[in-house]
Write a protein that holds these residues in place. Structure first.
Motif, PDB file in Angstrom:
ATOM      1  N   HIS A  36       0.833  -1.212   0.000  1.00  0.00           N
ATOM      2  CA  HIS A  36       0.000   0.000   0.000  1.00  0.00           C
ATOM      3  C   HIS A  36       0.863   1.256   0.000  1.00  0.00           C
ATOM      4  O   HIS A  36       0.538   2.244  -0.665  1.00  0.00           O
ATOM      5  CB  HIS A  36      -0.917   0.000   1.218  1.00  0.00           C
ATOM      6  CG  HIS A  36      -2.044  -0.989   1.104  1.00  0.00           C
ATOM      7  ND1 HIS A  36      -2.871  -1.301   2.166  1.00  0.00           N
ATOM      8  CD2 HIS A  36      -2.482  -1.746   0.065  1.00  0.00           C
ATOM      9  CE1 HIS A  36      -3.764  -2.195   1.783  1.00  0.00           C
ATOM     10  NE2 HIS A  36      -3.548  -2.492   0.514  1.00  0.00           N
ATOM     11  N   ALA A  37       1.962   1.208   0.760  1.00  0.00           N
ATOM     12  CA  ALA A  37       2.862   2.365   0.796  1.00  0.00           C
ATOM     13  C   ALA A  37       3.462   2.633  -0.579  1.00  0.00           C
ATOM     14  O   ALA A  37       3.586   3.782  -1.007  1.00  0.00           O
ATOM     15  CB  ALA A  37       3.960   2.136   1.833  1.00  0.00           C
ATOM     16  N   LEU A  38       3.811   1.565  -1.285  1.00  0.00           N
ATOM     17  CA  LEU A  38       4.361   1.740  -2.632  1.00  0.00           C
ATOM     18  C   LEU A  38       3.310   2.294  -3.589  1.00  0.00           C
ATOM     19  O   LEU A  38       3.596   3.180  -4.408  1.00  0.00           O
ATOM     20  CB  LEU A  38       4.903   0.406  -3.153  1.00  0.00           C
ATOM     21  CG  LEU A  38       6.192  -0.114  -2.508  1.00  0.00           C
ATOM     22  CD1 LEU A  38       6.538  -1.501  -3.036  1.00  0.00           C
ATOM     23  CD2 LEU A  38       7.347   0.843  -2.772  1.00  0.00           C
ATOM     24  N   SER A  39       2.103   1.779  -3.506  1.00  0.00           N
ATOM     25  CA  SER A  39       1.057   2.251  -4.406  1.00  0.00           C
ATOM     26  C   SER A  39       0.709   3.711  -4.151  1.00  0.00           C
ATOM     27  O   SER A  39       0.362   4.454  -5.074  1.00  0.00           O
ATOM     28  CB  SER A  39      -0.187   1.375  -4.272  1.00  0.00           C
ATOM     29  OG  SER A  39      -0.733   1.469  -2.960  1.00  0.00           O
ATOM     30  N   SER A  40       0.809   4.155  -2.886  1.00  0.00           N
ATOM     31  CA  SER A  40       0.490   5.548  -2.576  1.00  0.00           C
ATOM     32  C   SER A  40       1.485   6.517  -3.204  1.00  0.00           C
ATOM     33  O   SER A  40       1.183   7.707  -3.365  1.00  0.00           O
ATOM     34  CB  SER A  40       0.464   5.748  -1.057  1.00  0.00           C
ATOM     35  OG  SER A  40       1.755   5.596  -0.501  1.00  0.00           O
ATOM     36  N   LEU A  41       2.651   6.027  -3.589  1.00  0.00           N
ATOM     37  CA  LEU A  41       3.653   6.897  -4.199  1.00  0.00           C
ATOM     38  C   LEU A  41       3.232   7.381  -5.583  1.00  0.00           C
ATOM     39  O   LEU A  41       3.804   8.347  -6.104  1.00  0.00           O
ATOM     40  CB  LEU A  41       4.994   6.163  -4.292  1.00  0.00           C
ATOM     41  CG  LEU A  41       5.650   5.796  -2.956  1.00  0.00           C
ATOM     42  CD1 LEU A  41       6.891   4.946  -3.187  1.00  0.00           C
ATOM     43  CD2 LEU A  41       6.009   7.054  -2.173  1.00  0.00           C
ATOM     44  N   MET A  42       2.242   6.746  -6.158  1.00  0.00           N
ATOM     45  CA  MET A  42       1.763   7.188  -7.471  1.00  0.00           C
ATOM     46  C   MET A  42       1.069   8.538  -7.377  1.00  0.00           C
ATOM     47  O   MET A  42       0.840   9.202  -8.394  1.00  0.00           O
ATOM     48  CB  MET A  42       0.813   6.149  -8.071  1.00  0.00           C
ATOM     49  CG  MET A  42       1.458   4.776  -8.266  1.00  0.00           C
ATOM     50  SD  MET A  42       0.435   3.627  -9.202  1.00  0.00           S
ATOM     51  CE  MET A  42       0.585   4.303 -10.845  1.00  0.00           C
ATOM     52  N   MET A  43       0.768   8.970  -6.156  1.00  0.00           N
ATOM     53  CA  MET A  43       0.120  10.260  -5.973  1.00  0.00           C
ATOM     54  C   MET A  43       1.126  11.403  -5.825  1.00  0.00           C
ATOM     55  O   MET A  43       0.728  12.555  -5.689  1.00  0.00           O
ATOM     56  CB  MET A  43      -0.760  10.220  -4.707  1.00  0.00           C
ATOM     57  CG  MET A  43      -1.799   9.101  -4.717  1.00  0.00           C
ATOM     58  SD  MET A  43      -2.915   9.242  -6.136  1.00  0.00           S
ATOM     59  CE  MET A  43      -3.744  10.784  -5.731  1.00  0.00           C
ATOM     60  N   CYS A  44       2.414  11.094  -5.866  1.00  0.00           N
ATOM     61  CA  CYS A  44       3.427  12.144  -5.740  1.00  0.00           C
ATOM     62  C   CYS A  44       3.288  13.142  -6.881  1.00  0.00           C
ATOM     63  O   CYS A  44       3.071  12.759  -8.039  1.00  0.00           O
ATOM     64  CB  CYS A  44       4.829  11.539  -5.730  1.00  0.00           C
ATOM     65  SG  CYS A  44       5.199  10.589  -4.242  1.00  0.00           S
ATOM     66  N   SER A  45       3.443  14.403  -6.564  1.00  0.00           N
ATOM     67  CA  SER A  45       3.210  15.459  -7.549  1.00  0.00           C
ATOM     68  C   SER A  45       4.306  15.544  -8.597  1.00  0.00           C
ATOM     69  O   SER A  45       4.049  15.903  -9.746  1.00  0.00           O
ATOM     70  CB  SER A  45       3.074  16.807  -6.835  1.00  0.00           C
ATOM     71  OG  SER A  45       4.233  17.067  -6.049  1.00  0.00           O
ATOM     72  N   ASP A  46       5.525  15.235  -8.217  1.00  0.00           N
ATOM     73  CA  ASP A  46       6.642  15.317  -9.162  1.00  0.00           C
ATOM     74  C   ASP A  46       7.774  14.436  -8.657  1.00  0.00           C
ATOM     75  O   ASP A  46       7.732  13.927  -7.533  1.00  0.00           O
ATOM     76  CB  ASP A  46       7.109  16.771  -9.332  1.00  0.00           C
ATOM     77  CG  ASP A  46       7.434  17.434  -7.999  1.00  0.00           C
ATOM     78  OD1 ASP A  46       8.063  16.784  -7.141  1.00  0.00           O
ATOM     79  OD2 ASP A  46       7.043  18.606  -7.821  1.00  0.00           O
ATOM     80  N   PRO A  47       8.818  14.225  -9.482  1.00  0.00           N
ATOM     81  CA  PRO A  47       9.939  13.372  -9.060  1.00  0.00           C
ATOM     82  C   PRO A  47      10.601  13.834  -7.765  1.00  0.00           C
ATOM     83  O   PRO A  47      11.021  13.005  -6.955  1.00  0.00           O
ATOM     84  CB  PRO A  47      10.904  13.453 -10.253  1.00  0.00           C
ATOM     85  CG  PRO A  47      10.032  13.759 -11.424  1.00  0.00           C
ATOM     86  CD  PRO A  47       8.956  14.643 -10.895  1.00  0.00           C
TER      87      PRO A  47
END
Length: 728
Positions: free
Chosen positions: A202-213
């Motif tokens: 779940h923590a890894l999947s939540s990273l898809m919400m990061c705004s930019d690199p």
């Protein structure tokens, strides 16, 4: 066995955290084999000269530190009997030689490494290992996964874990590059089937919400594909690849570091970081006793009665002392000065306590000093001496004050079984459930996870069959140690939930607890009915086992507080009822020193300076505080001066010993410099001692004289009637 006959190809190693170029060796460059072009060898090497492993320019026919075949001289293969390094050695020759080859390459001696490979017949690593390394650093993930199976990694050896690390790196790099669809595919088809922990997925999947690199890298503490992340990945994967196939990076250096650490642990007086200038491979490390703090460099004589507790500020520049004379003193120490010219100044004498003062504690920024006298806690502004707040939430003697590791507040504990959490400004934040023991000391672990409390029950243990023990313990152990039938306990609380985690039963009064800097160990004073059998216990907080005991001191009647000290907490130091200070080597339990100098009565508390590993302080019933340091270079010469009769008394001065209506404690700024001798004559001492339970107002007056500071010696000016003796 990884060997060749001198005519085959040799894969070439490289460190993963070094720039391109020889010495230290670089990360592999282009090509399938560890970044270097593999040249068919003719069992030889180029002639000198070379300078410290630096290769000639490529225009001379060399590439990345390797000499072209046409310039090499033949090197004969050496065949040696046996498989060990020496006849009487257990070191495997092949392992040793391969590590030497790796080390030579790491520091840039590429030709020497190639020559040793040819001469010994051992290669550092196979082409398959070099190829795998190259795939990781190039981000060729499918090829890397395929190569992983050829390196001896099976499911039982962590194949799935290694594949997860590869897929995770691929996923993160897709996100960093903005390839969200590709990242989602990796998450679903590669990471999820490996059945990681749900929270991790779940923590890894939540990273898809990061705004930019940049946001992605910040959240992970990850430096991206162009940083060191791939090199770190390779180091993580090393755990799953047999070491005989892929030698861990800088293995020889690791072994040398381990040897150094072992020597350091065996050095009883080691008390400073090992610097390159002080560490040699030619000899075993050993510190001299003369470099250890074991002589008195100053005696602080201002308190008018027994001194019960001391504490250094976190800067190491101030020392707080608490006394039976109802005062606490803040001393300024010129830490950056040579002991011969150092001044000891009383910044403030806090004499507005109505009872004996038994606890002092500094805030993390040294701006606040807490004191406890009977059931009353006071907060002082340490920069002005102003009492900012008086706290009276306890119903019995406050025995402990411990600041939270983040400085947001502090916790108090007392004989009333209360454990109270306060804000930094003294506002009551929370009261814990009533403790099962009368708390005699407590401390919060530096990692902010636990609170360790020690104390005793009011009534005897059910296992006690002696009615006399029950009658003796009914009062709660106010002045002496717990009798044989009175149960004492060490209780570890979860700091977040405030619930007890463990409870360990002991017998004998527990008077203090200190926690090691790594939060793993608790140091606990355990008194005895007959002083010589007293012990200090080193408790492993993870296993709840006593791993070491320190003995030799006397502790049966009084409150004595010990501590860790020295470089990395290598030592245990404690006072004693025989008037001495005892120091043990922490790991071995060896008694190193029994320091004399204090007068009659107990040495009640010790504290090691947090920024100077060669300085600590002790306080005693003899009304003095002693500063202990390393002997100077001419210490043996100065011992001839011991018979000199040096007058340490000072003339009466004009001082201020009264607090004002705003709560400013009587303060003075007298200095104590002057000449002296190392072993100053002990001051006369009171025969009374500190105890867990207060006995009300002191019989000695806490008048203006107690609030006065030290005067200067040898012609200086000062305030009050005290003295500060610098022993030089």
């Amino acid at each position: 066995m990884l060997a060749h006959d001198g005519d085959g190809d040799s894969a070439l190693s490289a460190s993963l955290d070094s720039p391109v170029g020889p010495g230290p060796s670089a990360a592999p460059g282009p090509g399938p084999f560890n970044g270097h072009k593999i040249v068919a060898k003719t069992n030889g090497c180029a002639p000198p000269p070379f300078t410290n492993g630096t290769a000639r320019s490529s225009s001379s026919g060399e590439l990345d530190g390797f000499v072209a075949e046409r310039s090499r001289r033949p090197v004969a293969r050496v065949s040696l009997p046996g498989s060990t390094l020496y006849e009487d050695s257990h070191v495997d020759r092949e392992e040793f030689v391969r590590l030497v080859i790796q080390s030579l390459r790491d520091v840039g001696y590429m030709e020497s490494a190639a020559t040793l490979e040819a001469e010994s017949g051992y290669i550092m690593e196979t082409p398959e290992v070099a190829y795998f390394r190259r795939c990781i650093l190039d981000g060729s993930w499918e090829a890397a996964e395929t190569a992983l199976g050829r390196l001896g990694v099976s499911e039982g050896d962590g194949l799935w874990e290694a594949k997860f690390l590869l897929a995770k790196q691929k996923y993160l790099e897709h996100l960093e590059a903005g390839r969200t669809t590709a990242a989602l595919h990796v998450l679903r088809s590669e990471l999820a089937p490996l059945n990681p922990e749900v929270d991790h997925l779940h923590a890894l999947s939540s990273l898809m919400m990061c705004s930019d690199p940049a946001d992605l890298r910040h959240q992970l503490g990850w430096d991206g594909a162009t940083g060191t992340s791939r090199r770190k990945l390779l180091m993580d994967l090393q755990r799953y690849i047999p070491s005989s196939v892929m030698i861990p990076q800088r293995r020889f250096v690791t072994l040398l570091d381990q040897a150094q650490a072992f020597q350091q642990s065996r050095c009883l007086y080691h008390n400073a970081p090992l610097r390159s200038s002080s560490y040699s491979l030619y000899t075993n490390h050993m510190c001299e006793r003369n470099s250890f703090p074991r002589v008195t460099t100053a005696v602080l004589q201002v308190h008018q009665d027994e001194v019960w507790n001391i504490g250094w500020s976190h800067s190491g520049k101030f020392l707080a002392t608490a006394s039976k004379d109802r005062s606490a003193i803040i001393w300024r120490i010129e830490l950056d000065k040579d002991p011969r010219s150092r001044a000891y100044t009383t910044e403030f004498v806090l004499d507005d306590h109505p009872y004996n003062v038994n606890v002092v504690s500094w805030s993390l920024d040294d701006s606040i000093l807490l004191t406890a006298a009977e059931h009353v806690i006071r907060l002082y502004n340490a920069r002005t001496g102003v009492c900012m707040r008086v706290l009276e939430a306890h119903d019995d003697v406050v025995t402990a004050l411990s600041w939270l590791p983040d400085g947001s507040g502090f916790i108090s504990g007392g004989l009333d079984r209360k454990i109270i959490l306060w804000d930094a400004d003294g506002k009551l934040r929370n009261t814990w459930a009533r403790a099962p023991i009368r708390v005699t000391d407590l401390m919060v672990t530096p990692d902010f996870t636990r609170l360790v409390a020690v104390g005793m029950y009011d009534s005897p243990s059910p296992t006690s069959a002696n009615p006399a023990d029950a009658a003796a313990s009914a009062g709660g152990g106010a002045t002496g140690p717990a009798k044989s039938g009175v149960e004492t306990r060490i209780i570890t609380y979860d700091l977040a939930t405030k619930q007890p985690e463990t409870s360990i039963q002991l017998y004998g009064e527990l008077t203090s607890v200190k926690i090691s800097a790594d939060s793993q160990f608790a140091l606990i004073n355990n008194a005895s009915e007959n002083g010589p059998s007293a012990e200090i216990h080193l408790l492993d907080l993870n296993t709840q086992q006593v791993v070491r005991k320190y003995s030799g001191h006397n502790h049966s009647k009084h409150v004595i507080r010990s501590c860790f000290g020295g470089f990395e907490g290598n030592f245990v130091v404690s006072g004693s009822e025989d008037g001495n200070v005892y120091i043990w080597h922490r790991d071995s339990g060896t008694l190193l020193e029994a320091l004399t100098g204090h007068g009659e009565g107990s040495v009640n508390s010790v504290a090691w300076n947090p920024v100077n590993e060669c300085m600590f302080a002790s306080c005693s019933d003899d009304k003095t505080v002693r500063i202990w340091e390393t002997p100077p270079m001419d210490y043996t010469l100065r011992k001839d001066e011991r018979e000199l009769d040096i007058d340490h008394e000072m003339e009466n001065g004009n001082g201020s010993g009264n607090g004002n209506e705003n709560g400013v404690a009587g303060s003075s700024k007298g200095k104590g410099k002057g000449k002296g001798r190392w072993d100053a004559s002990p001051a006369s001492a009171s025969s009374s001692s500190s105890s867990l339970a207060g006995t009300g107002p002191s019989t000695s007056s806490a008048a203006a004289g107690a609030a006065a500071a030290a005067g200067a010696i040898d012609g200086g000016s000062g305030y009050g009637l005290g003295s500060t003796t610098a022993l030089f």
